[in-house]
Design a protein around this motif. Structure first.
Motif, PDB file in Angstrom:
ATOM      1  N   GLY A  19       0.770  -1.241   0.000  1.00  0.00           N
ATOM      2  CA  GLY A  19       0.000   0.000   0.000  1.00  0.00           C
ATOM      3  C   GLY A  19       0.798   1.287   0.000  1.00  0.00           C
ATOM      4  N   PHE A  20       0.176   2.327   0.464  1.00  0.00           N
ATOM      5  CA  PHE A  20       0.755   3.665   0.554  1.00  0.00           C
ATOM      6  C   PHE A  20       1.441   3.789   1.910  1.00  0.00           C
ATOM      7  CE2 PHE A  20       0.396   8.133   1.790  1.00  0.00           C
ATOM      8  CZ  PHE A  20       0.907   8.768   0.679  1.00  0.00           C
ATOM      9  N   ILE A  21       2.703   4.167   1.920  1.00  0.00           N
ATOM     10  CA  ILE A  21       3.481   4.216   3.161  1.00  0.00           C
ATOM     11  C   ILE A  21       3.777   5.669   3.516  1.00  0.00           C
ATOM     12  CG2 ILE A  21       5.599   3.496   4.309  1.00  0.00           C
ATOM     13  CD1 ILE A  21       5.629   1.118   2.281  1.00  0.00           C
ATOM     14  N   GLN A  54       2.048  -2.167  -3.362  1.00  0.00           N
ATOM     15  CA  GLN A  54       2.569  -0.837  -3.018  1.00  0.00           C
ATOM     16  C   GLN A  54       2.410   0.085  -4.216  1.00  0.00           C
ATOM     17  OE1 GLN A  54       6.794   1.012  -2.016  1.00  0.00           O
ATOM     18  NE2 GLN A  54       6.247  -0.650  -0.645  1.00  0.00           N
ATOM     19  N   ARG A  55       2.117   1.317  -3.937  1.00  0.00           N
ATOM     20  CA  ARG A  55       1.962   2.319  -4.990  1.00  0.00           C
ATOM     21  C   ARG A  55       2.891   3.486  -4.710  1.00  0.00           C
ATOM     22  NH1 ARG A  55       0.788  -1.656  -6.852  1.00  0.00           N
ATOM     23  NH2 ARG A  55      -1.261  -2.404  -7.407  1.00  0.00           N
ATOM     24  N   ALA A  56       2.814   4.517  -5.506  1.00  0.00           N
ATOM     25  CA  ALA A  56       3.703   5.664  -5.369  1.00  0.00           C
ATOM     26  C   ALA A  56       3.651   6.212  -3.948  1.00  0.00           C
ATOM     27  CB  ALA A  56       3.308   6.742  -6.366  1.00  0.00           C
ATOM     28  N   ASN A  57       4.827   6.471  -3.402  1.00  0.00           N
ATOM     29  CA  ASN A  57       4.936   6.997  -2.047  1.00  0.00           C
ATOM     30  C   ASN A  57       5.397   8.448  -2.079  1.00  0.00           C
ATOM     31  OD1 ASN A  57       4.281   4.705  -0.337  1.00  0.00           O
ATOM     32  ND2 ASN A  57       6.076   3.750  -1.250  1.00  0.00           N
ATOM     33  N   PRO A  58       5.100   9.190  -1.004  1.00  0.00           N
ATOM     34  CA  PRO A  58       5.531  10.586  -0.960  1.00  0.00           C
ATOM     35  C   PRO A  58       7.057  10.705  -0.936  1.00  0.00           C
ATOM     36  CG  PRO A  58       4.378   9.967   1.071  1.00  0.00           C
ATOM     37  CD  PRO A  58       4.350   8.785   0.163  1.00  0.00           C
ATOM     38  N   VAL A  59       7.552  11.861  -1.306  1.00  0.00           N
ATOM     39  CA  VAL A  59       8.989  12.103  -1.371  1.00  0.00           C
ATOM     40  C   VAL A  59       9.661  11.810  -0.034  1.00  0.00           C
ATOM     41  CG1 VAL A  59      10.750  13.883  -1.714  1.00  0.00           C
ATOM     42  CG2 VAL A  59       8.781  13.759  -3.252  1.00  0.00           C
ATOM     43  N   ALA A  60       9.070  12.212   1.070  1.00  0.00           N
ATOM     44  CA  ALA A  60       9.681  11.970   2.386  1.00  0.00           C
ATOM     45  C   ALA A  60       9.820  10.473   2.666  1.00  0.00           C
ATOM     46  CB  ALA A  60       8.869  12.647   3.488  1.00  0.00           C
ATOM     47  N   THR A  61       8.851   9.684   2.227  1.00  0.00           N
ATOM     48  CA  THR A  61       8.938   8.225   2.381  1.00  0.00           C
ATOM     49  C   THR A  61      10.047   7.674   1.502  1.00  0.00           C
ATOM     50  OG1 THR A  61       6.600   8.029   2.940  1.00  0.00           O
ATOM     51  CG2 THR A  61       7.687   6.046   2.105  1.00  0.00           C
ATOM     52  N   GLN A  62      10.139   8.154   0.271  1.00  0.00           N
ATOM     53  CA  GLN A  62      11.189   7.714  -0.632  1.00  0.00           C
ATOM     54  C   GLN A  62      12.574   8.028  -0.059  1.00  0.00           C
ATOM     55  OE1 GLN A  62      10.585   8.696  -4.848  1.00  0.00           O
ATOM     56  NE2 GLN A  62       8.489   9.217  -4.296  1.00  0.00           N
ATOM     57  N   GLU A  63      12.713   9.172   0.584  1.00  0.00           N
ATOM     58  CA  GLU A  63      13.995   9.537   1.192  1.00  0.00           C
ATOM     59  C   GLU A  63      14.365   8.568   2.316  1.00  0.00           C
ATOM     60  OE1 GLU A  63      13.309  13.621   2.245  1.00  0.00           O
ATOM     61  OE2 GLU A  63      13.666  14.324   0.193  1.00  0.00           O
ATOM     62  N   LEU A  64      13.391   8.155   3.098  1.00  0.00           N
ATOM     63  CA  LEU A  64      13.650   7.178   4.160  1.00  0.00           C
ATOM     64  C   LEU A  64      14.002   5.806   3.589  1.00  0.00           C
ATOM     65  CD1 LEU A  64      10.895   8.319   6.639  1.00  0.00           C
ATOM     66  CD2 LEU A  64      13.354   8.254   7.122  1.00  0.00           C
ATOM     67  N   ILE A  65      13.351   5.428   2.510  1.00  0.00           N
ATOM     68  CA  ILE A  65      13.673   4.163   1.854  1.00  0.00           C
ATOM     69  C   ILE A  65      15.098   4.224   1.300  1.00  0.00           C
ATOM     70  CG2 ILE A  65      13.107   2.654  -0.102  1.00  0.00           C
ATOM     71  CD1 ILE A  65      10.122   3.469   0.409  1.00  0.00           C
ATOM     72  N   GLN A  66      15.457   5.346   0.716  1.00  0.00           N
ATOM     73  CA  GLN A  66      16.819   5.518   0.198  1.00  0.00           C
ATOM     74  C   GLN A  66      17.833   5.442   1.343  1.00  0.00           C
ATOM     75  OE1 GLN A  66      17.261   9.084  -2.107  1.00  0.00           O
ATOM     76  NE2 GLN A  66      19.194   8.430  -2.961  1.00  0.00           N
TER      77      GLN A  66
END
Length: 165
Positions: A19-21, A54-66
């Motif tokens: 899902g959306f994280i 899972q679908r597109a996540n917000p930029v802040a979530t992407q930064e945490l994943i990175q």
């Protein structure tokens, strides 16, 4: 919204990330995973990320994943496999993996096209067997539907494999 969950396995860890994280959920997930990795006391491990649904996540979530990708590689992750069922999610993960250098250690498996996705992912994690090498039928190199030609992709399916350049 779904909170990613970490599971300890014989090879290391399995993450269920549907899902959306939200950034808050991603932060809690990463802190939990860090504690579990640190408990391994430096022993190498593999990681299977189940990102189906899972679908597109917000930029802040992407930064945490990175951030997690870099941290995990620095703390013993040898190989990882990401199971997906969405081109949008694939593009996000590819961008993050390339930016962090994790890309060369990671493989992507399309669960919609490959009913044996888990076996392919585990073969990569446990034995460094490329998903294309253990699949049924012929594999060819070509474009992944919905992925711009400017993107290089390594994704395993039961019918095609795209190699990065």
């Amino acid at each position: 919204m779904s909170v990613p969950r970490n599971f300890v396995t014989e090879y290391g860890f399995r993450v269920h990330a549907p899902g959306f994280i939200t950034p808050e959920d991603a932060s809690a997930w990463l802190e939990d995973l860090k504690l579990q990795v640190e408990a391994r006391e430096g022993r190498p491990f593999g990681l299977l990320v189940d990102s189906r649904t899972q679908r597109a996540n917000p930029v802040a979530t992407q930064e945490l994943i990175q951030e997690s990708m870099v941290w995990l590689r620095d703390h013993g992750m040898e190989r990882s496999a990401v199971v997906l069922d969405s081109t949008v999610t694939l593009l996000q993960v590819l961008g993050l993996a390339k930016a962090t250098g994790v890309y060369v250690h990671e493989r992507y498996v399309d669960s919609l096209k490959d009913p044996d996705w888990e076996a392919r992912a585990l073969d990569w994690i446990l034995r460094a067997i490329e998903p294309a090498e253990n699949g049924e039928g012929a594999h060819s190199t070509g474009a992944v539907r919905g992925v711009p030609s400017s993107c290089s992709v390594r994704i395993a399916t039961s019918t095609s494999v795209c190699a990065h350049g």
